[in-house]
Each structure stands twice: as C-alpha cells, then as structure tokens.
Write an enzyme that holds these catalytic residues in place. Sequence first.
Site, short mmCIF file in Angstrom:
data_model
loop_
_atom_site.label_atom_id
_atom_site.label_comp_id
_atom_site.label_asym_id
_atom_site.label_seq_id
_atom_site.Cartn_x
_atom_site.Cartn_y
_atom_site.Cartn_z
N ASP A 10 -6.34 -12.76 -7.42
CA ASP A 10 -5.72 -12.16 -6.24
C ASP A 10 -5.92 -10.65 -6.28
O ASP A 10 -6.24 -10.07 -7.33
CB ASP A 10 -4.21 -12.48 -6.19
CG ASP A 10 -3.57 -11.91 -4.93
OD1 ASP A 10 -4.13 -12.12 -3.83
OD2 ASP A 10 -2.53 -11.24 -5.02
N SER A 11 -5.68 -10.01 -5.13
CA SER A 11 -5.79 -8.55 -5.07
C SER A 11 -4.65 -7.89 -5.85
O SER A 11 -4.73 -6.70 -6.14
CB SER A 11 -5.77 -8.10 -3.62
OG SER A 11 -4.61 -8.58 -2.98
N CYS A 72 -6.00 -15.15 -2.93
CA CYS A 72 -5.90 -14.10 -1.91
C CYS A 72 -6.49 -14.59 -0.59
O CYS A 72 -7.65 -14.99 -0.53
CB CYS A 72 -6.67 -12.88 -2.41
SG CYS A 72 -6.65 -11.50 -1.26
N GLU A 149 6.20 -5.60 -1.20
CA GLU A 149 5.95 -4.93 -2.49
C GLU A 149 7.14 -4.03 -2.85
O GLU A 149 7.46 -3.84 -4.02
CB GLU A 149 4.69 -4.07 -2.41
CG GLU A 149 3.43 -4.86 -2.19
CD GLU A 149 2.59 -5.05 -3.45
OE1 GLU A 149 2.59 -4.16 -4.29
OE2 GLU A 149 1.94 -6.10 -3.56
N CYS A 184 -0.98 -15.12 4.15
CA CYS A 184 -0.99 -13.96 3.25
C CYS A 184 -0.11 -14.30 2.06
O CYS A 184 0.96 -14.89 2.22
CB CYS A 184 -0.45 -12.74 3.98
SG CYS A 184 -0.33 -11.28 2.91
N HIS A 186 1.83 -12.63 0.32
CA HIS A 186 3.16 -12.03 0.25
C HIS A 186 4.20 -12.69 1.16
O HIS A 186 5.40 -12.55 0.94
CB HIS A 186 3.08 -10.55 0.63
CG HIS A 186 2.41 -9.70 -0.41
ND1 HIS A 186 1.13 -9.93 -0.85
CD2 HIS A 186 2.87 -8.61 -1.10
CE1 HIS A 186 0.82 -9.03 -1.76
NE2 HIS A 186 1.85 -8.22 -1.93
#
Length: 269
Positions: A10-11, A72, A149, A184, A186
């Site tokens: 993942d990023s 990702c 985040e 996504c 997140h």
Amino acid sequence: MSLPRIGVFDSGVGGLTVLKALAEQLPAHYLYFGDTARLPYGTKSAETVARYAIGAAHFLQGQQIDLLVIACNTATALALPLINQAAHVPVVGVVEPGAAMAAHVSKNRAAIVIGTEATVSSHAYREAMEKRGLVVYEKACPLLVPLVEEGWVDHPVTEQVARIYLNEALAQAASNSDVLVLACTHYPLLAPLLRRIVPPSMEIVDSAESTAREVRKVLMDQQLATGTKDADHRSFRFYVTDSVEKFKRLAIRFLGRQVDHVEHVDLGG
Ligand code: DGL
C-alpha cells in the site's frame, strides 16, 4: 503444509484495513510494505504510481512471497497491468473484487463510487462495474484521506466534508443508486460516519473482504492455502519508507492493535 507468504502493498497505513480482512480469513506469513514516504499516491500520475509500485513489488519478491496483494486502490486502478508484468508471483488487486461485491449487492444496478482523485480519473471501478451491468457515478473525495490520517474519523469537520461530497454525488448519480463503494483504503474507517449521511437503504461496500476471498481462491488454485488450524503460526512483518514510530502510531487505528516488527527501508527513486 507450511503457511503461504503473502506480500501486501500500500502507499501507507491505509492498506492495513485490507491486511486486517486477510488475516481474519487466512493464516499466512504477512509481509506488509507501506510506502509512507511517498504517500499520497492519490494525487500522482499513473507513471509515477506504477514506478513506485513496481519498486515495492520487487522488494517484496526479494522476501520470497508466494503472492502479492495490491491493497492500494489508486495503485490497483492505475498500475495493475504493469505490476502484473513486473511480478513473478500472482498479483491480486482490490478493484475487481470490490466491483464484484458491488454487483452482487446492488439490486437496482446503480452505484456510487468514492475514491482518490487518481482512482476516480482512471475510471477503473466504473469500467469494472459497467462490465457487470451497473450504472456508476464516481466522486473524488481528496480531503478524506488526510482527515482519516489525522484520526478524525468521527469528527464534525469530517462529517461536514463528507456531507458536501456525498450530497453532490447523491444529486448527480442515478436516483435509484443503492450501493456506495468505498474505493480507498482509508474509507472503511469512516463507514459509521458515512452511514449517517447516505440513505438507510444504501449498502456500503468495501473491497477488503472480497479481496481476501479472492486471495484465498488464488492460493487454493496454487495449492498454497492452509486450514485455519494453522492460525497460531501466522506472522506479520512491516516495512515502511518513512518513520517507523509514526507508522506504529497510526497502525493501531487501522488494525485495532499494536504492531511490532516494523523496519525502515529505503527504495530510493
Ligand atoms: N491507499 C490509497 C488508496 O487506496 C489512499 C492513500 C493515497 O492516496 O496514497 O487509494
């Protein structure tokens, strides 16, 4: 039979939502690579994302993985064919499993997809879902990743921002849309907040669980899957390109528990 070695790329930390679903379904040795120094991918070009992702794939292959999961959404949407070409092991991305899950759940054959700017511009989800007979409206929600985040997963500011994005999407999408796809890494953390915004009849789908099922299938085809009795032997290793401490701090939010065995790596470029 020894446990398979599964690389998860993942990023950054977001892919831990996919790792969590994988670990719940499959005992394995997990090697997670989070490219935290170069996050976000969601604002970058396909060429750049492909270059980063291929570097990570090579690194993970050096750790003798049997299979690579691209957790990702942005990397899957922009670079899966190139990653596939560069990899010597089977590669599973999150777009096809997510699209299949949305198609399975939607009764009205109409859905809304939310993701990063890059994922939405690639139309990878729209194409995968149109192939399955769905009408799709896509909406980029670039402010949501930094808010998650920041840990603001149940914050009035995040709710306000999500309302603006989703009200626009709901106004533009087919009025009978009955699925919201969280495209996504997140966004699964925002599911309870998003639930308060979208109509109660709208199903919320994310790729994590369906990706885990696809991984199990690929491993079974390769005769690498093992039974859950081996669950006690599973292990986790984490490789990150930025601060180990920051990753550990954020990881608790995504994984719901403390992570150990985090190593810093520098891929250059
Ligand atoms: N992992 C990315 C995704 O799922 C979100 C974070 C980023 O933009 O790098 O699209």
